[in-house]
Design a protein around this motif. Structure first.
Motif, PDB file in Angstrom:
ATOM      1  N   GLY A  24       5.077  22.146   3.344  1.00 49.35           N
ATOM      2  CA  GLY A  24       5.284  22.877   4.590  1.00 49.35           C
ATOM      3  C   GLY A  24       4.609  24.235   4.569  1.00 49.35           C
ATOM      4  N   ARG A  25       4.704  24.923   3.453  1.00 48.87           N
ATOM      5  CA  ARG A  25       4.053  26.242   3.315  1.00 48.87           C
ATOM      6  C   ARG A  25       2.543  26.121   3.485  1.00 48.87           C
ATOM      7  NH1 ARG A  25       4.825  28.746  -2.395  1.00 48.87           N
ATOM      8  NH2 ARG A  25       3.316  27.096  -2.807  1.00 48.87           N
ATOM      9  N   ALA A  26       1.948  25.081   2.895  1.00 46.37           N
ATOM     10  CA  ALA A  26       0.508  24.870   3.036  1.00 46.37           C
ATOM     11  C   ALA A  26       0.127  24.615   4.495  1.00 46.37           C
ATOM     12  CB  ALA A  26       0.068  23.698   2.157  1.00 46.37           C
ATOM     13  N   LEU A  27       0.945  23.846   5.199  1.00 46.05           N
ATOM     14  CA  LEU A  27       0.652  23.545   6.606  1.00 46.05           C
ATOM     15  C   LEU A  27       0.712  24.794   7.477  1.00 46.05           C
ATOM     16  CD1 LEU A  27       2.601  20.186   7.041  1.00 46.05           C
ATOM     17  CD2 LEU A  27       0.121  20.497   6.861  1.00 46.05           C
ATOM     18  N   MET A  28       1.466  25.801   7.050  1.00 45.59           N
ATOM     19  CA  MET A  28       1.570  27.039   7.822  1.00 45.59           C
ATOM     20  C   MET A  28       0.235  27.781   7.911  1.00 45.59           C
ATOM     21  SD  MET A  28       4.584  27.269   9.071  1.00 45.59           S
ATOM     22  CE  MET A  28       4.414  28.948   9.667  1.00 45.59           C
TER      23      MET A  28
ATOM     24  N   VAL B 208       3.166  31.337  14.558  1.00 46.65           N
ATOM     25  CA  VAL B 208       3.791  31.142  13.250  1.00 46.65           C
ATOM     26  C   VAL B 208       5.194  30.567  13.424  1.00 46.65           C
ATOM     27  CG1 VAL B 208       4.733  32.338  11.223  1.00 46.65           C
ATOM     28  CG2 VAL B 208       2.431  32.890  12.042  1.00 46.65           C
ATOM     29  N   GLN B 209       5.954  31.114  14.353  1.00 52.02           N
ATOM     30  CA  GLN B 209       7.310  30.615  14.584  1.00 52.02           C
ATOM     31  C   GLN B 209       7.281  29.170  15.089  1.00 52.02           C
ATOM     32  OE1 GLN B 209      10.089  32.226  13.614  1.00 52.02           O
ATOM     33  NE2 GLN B 209      11.062  30.264  14.080  1.00 52.02           N
ATOM     34  N   ASP B 210       6.323  28.877  15.966  1.00 52.83           N
ATOM     35  CA  ASP B 210       6.188  27.506  16.455  1.00 52.83           C
ATOM     36  C   ASP B 210       5.878  26.545  15.306  1.00 52.83           C
ATOM     37  OD1 ASP B 210       6.651  28.319  19.049  1.00 52.83           O
ATOM     38  OD2 ASP B 210       4.534  28.306  19.639  1.00 52.83           O
ATOM     39  N   ASP B 211       5.031  26.992  14.381  1.00 50.75           N
ATOM     40  CA  ASP B 211       4.645  26.129  13.264  1.00 50.75           C
ATOM     41  C   ASP B 211       5.792  25.945  12.268  1.00 50.75           C
ATOM     42  OD1 ASP B 211       2.203  25.720  14.384  1.00 50.75           O
ATOM     43  OD2 ASP B 211       1.052  26.923  12.957  1.00 50.75           O
TER      44      ASP B 211
ATOM     45  N   VAL C 137       7.215  22.358  10.993  1.00 52.60           N
ATOM     46  CA  VAL C 137       7.523  21.994   9.615  1.00 52.60           C
ATOM     47  C   VAL C 137       8.956  21.461   9.527  1.00 52.60           C
ATOM     48  CG1 VAL C 137       7.893  22.888   7.268  1.00 52.60           C
ATOM     49  CG2 VAL C 137       5.852  23.565   8.556  1.00 52.60           C
ATOM     50  N   PHE C 138       9.873  22.109  10.228  1.00 50.56           N
ATOM     51  CA  PHE C 138      11.257  21.640  10.234  1.00 50.56           C
ATOM     52  C   PHE C 138      11.362  20.253  10.872  1.00 50.56           C
ATOM     53  CE2 PHE C 138      13.071  26.231  10.180  1.00 50.56           C
ATOM     54  CZ  PHE C 138      12.938  26.261   8.799  1.00 50.56           C
ATOM     55  N   GLY C 139      10.464  19.959  11.821  1.00 52.52           N
ATOM     56  CA  GLY C 139      10.441  18.631  12.415  1.00 52.52           C
ATOM     57  C   GLY C 139      10.009  17.571  11.410  1.00 52.52           C
ATOM     58  N   LEU C 140       9.059  17.937  10.537  1.00 50.56           N
ATOM     59  CA  LEU C 140       8.608  17.021   9.485  1.00 50.56           C
ATOM     60  C   LEU C 140       9.665  16.869   8.398  1.00 50.56           C
ATOM     61  CD1 LEU C 140       4.891  18.123   8.925  1.00 50.56           C
ATOM     62  CD2 LEU C 140       5.654  15.926   9.841  1.00 50.56           C
ATOM     63  N   PHE C 141      10.318  17.982   8.081  1.00 51.91           N
ATOM     64  CA  PHE C 141      11.281  18.009   6.978  1.00 51.91           C
ATOM     65  C   PHE C 141      12.612  18.586   7.463  1.00 51.91           C
ATOM     66  CE2 PHE C 141       7.101  18.757   4.814  1.00 51.91           C
ATOM     67  CZ  PHE C 141       7.049  17.579   4.080  1.00 51.91           C
ATOM     68  N   PRO C 142      13.431  17.776   8.142  1.00 57.03           N
ATOM     69  CA  PRO C 142      14.706  18.282   8.680  1.00 57.03           C
ATOM     70  C   PRO C 142      15.601  18.907   7.621  1.00 57.03           C
ATOM     71  CG  PRO C 142      14.197  16.120   9.593  1.00 57.03           C
ATOM     72  CD  PRO C 142      13.188  16.369   8.519  1.00 57.03           C
TER      73      PRO C 142
ATOM     74  N   PHE D  56       5.101  10.538   0.979  1.00 58.65           N
ATOM     75  CA  PHE D  56       3.933   9.780   1.416  1.00 58.65           C
ATOM     76  C   PHE D  56       3.964   9.502   2.921  1.00 58.65           C
ATOM     77  CE2 PHE D  56       3.296   8.618  -3.128  1.00 58.65           C
ATOM     78  CZ  PHE D  56       1.984   9.041  -3.218  1.00 58.65           C
ATOM     79  N   GLU D  57       5.159   9.372   3.470  1.00 53.64           N
ATOM     80  CA  GLU D  57       5.297   9.206   4.924  1.00 53.64           C
ATOM     81  C   GLU D  57       4.747  10.440   5.642  1.00 53.64           C
ATOM     82  OE1 GLU D  57       9.129   9.530   7.761  1.00 53.64           O
ATOM     83  OE2 GLU D  57       9.290   7.979   6.221  1.00 53.64           O
ATOM     84  N   VAL D  58       5.053  11.619   5.113  1.00 52.21           N
ATOM     85  CA  VAL D  58       4.578  12.861   5.725  1.00 52.21           C
ATOM     86  C   VAL D  58       3.069  13.024   5.514  1.00 52.21           C
ATOM     87  CG1 VAL D  58       4.731  15.380   5.640  1.00 52.21           C
ATOM     88  CG2 VAL D  58       6.813  14.004   5.616  1.00 52.21           C
ATOM     89  N   VAL D  59       2.569  12.656   4.338  1.00 56.28           N
ATOM     90  CA  VAL D  59       1.122  12.713   4.098  1.00 56.28           C
ATOM     91  C   VAL D  59       0.386  11.860   5.128  1.00 56.28           C
ATOM     92  CG1 VAL D  59      -0.735  12.102   2.494  1.00 56.28           C
ATOM     93  CG2 VAL D  59       1.311  13.246   1.639  1.00 56.28           C
ATOM     94  N   ALA D  60       0.890  10.653   5.373  1.00 57.39           N
ATOM     95  CA  ALA D  60       0.276   9.769   6.364  1.00 57.39           C
ATOM     96  C   ALA D  60       0.332  10.378   7.764  1.00 57.39           C
ATOM     97  CB  ALA D  60       0.978   8.410   6.352  1.00 57.39           C
TER      98      ALA D  60
END
Length: 242
Positions: A154-158, A118-121, A125-130, A182-186
């Motif tokens: 990010g919550r959904a990806l967790m 969980v902590q790694d994920d 998420v922080f990497g996707l959304f700084p 959309f960049e993150v969706v891709a």
């Protein structure tokens, strides 16, 4: 196009959804295969969000069948489907406004029992959304709409979804924030997660998708490769402003 299996990850067959006596979804059939990004486009009121609610068990079916990985979802609650890898980011985001960003992300992993994972994920998420990392201790309710959309995704990806449902992720956002979303969706798609995208911005949705379905008045009226639909004169006239 992504490499996909022939067995659908999600399959809807002749589904009907009613609100009282009003049939909002009328015998709709579609599928999403592993690794695909499939878009569902259509005007407001076409039945797109209702379809997603039916898939996730939030709205009962009047008829038809929905199968996840070949097994019916009938009688299962949304939490059961999350355990199986079906996760939705709802229209309007639905963040926990009185919780911090980190607490919201932890809630996304509520059904997991691997604290280190969980902590790694959270870090992923922080990497996707700084921006979320910068404000990790901020209350979600004090964030902008775009930041809340980042947090909801990010919550959904967790939950480590196999299939991610996105309901109007660009709604109400600035053009710069729309580009980021959309960049993150891709990026999520490239990493192998299957996505069913409901989106008002038909041109952007079709530019990302492998395949798409056009929905009108509760029915699927067209379907096919996203590139072909984007070039179809009827689709251009109705949804792309051409």
């Amino acid at each position: 196009m992504s490499q996909t299996s022939t067995t659908p990850l999600l399959k809807a067959t002749g589904i009907k959804v009613a609100y009282g006596g009003i049939l909002a979804v009328k015998r709709v059939s579609f599928e999403v295969r592993p690794g695909e990004l499939v878009s569902l486009i259509g005007a407001n009121g076409a039945g797109k969000t209702t379809t997603l609610k039916a898939i996730t068990g939030l709205q009962p079916l009047a008829d038809g069948e929905i199968a996840l990985m070949g097994k019916t979802t009938r009688g299962q609650g949304a939490w059961d489907l999350v355990k199986q890898g079906l996760v939705m980011v709802p229209e309007g985001r639905g963040t926990f406004t009185r919780m911090t960003i980190v607490e919201n992300l932890q809630m996304g992993a509520f059904l997991r029992n691997d604290p280190r994972g969980v902590q790694d994920d959270i870090e992923k998420v922080f990497g996707l959304f700084p921006r979320l990392k910068e404000r990790r201790h901020q209350l979600a309710g004090t964030m902008s709409g775009g930041e809340q959309q980042m947090l909801a995704m990010g919550r959904a990806l967790m939950a480590r979804p196999r299939l991610l449902l996105l309901d109007e992720p660009s709604m109400g956002l600035s053009p710069i924030m729309v580009d980021k979303i959309f960049e993150v969706v891709a990026d999520i798609h490239r990493q192998g997660t299957a996505i069913l995208l409901v989106e008002q911005n038909a041109m952007r949705a079709l530019s990302l998708a492998d395949r798409a379905y056009v929905m009108d008045s509760g029915e699927i009226t067209m379907s096919g490769p996203a590139k072909a639909l984007a070039e179809d004169p009827k689709v251009k006239a109705a949804y792309l402003g051409e």
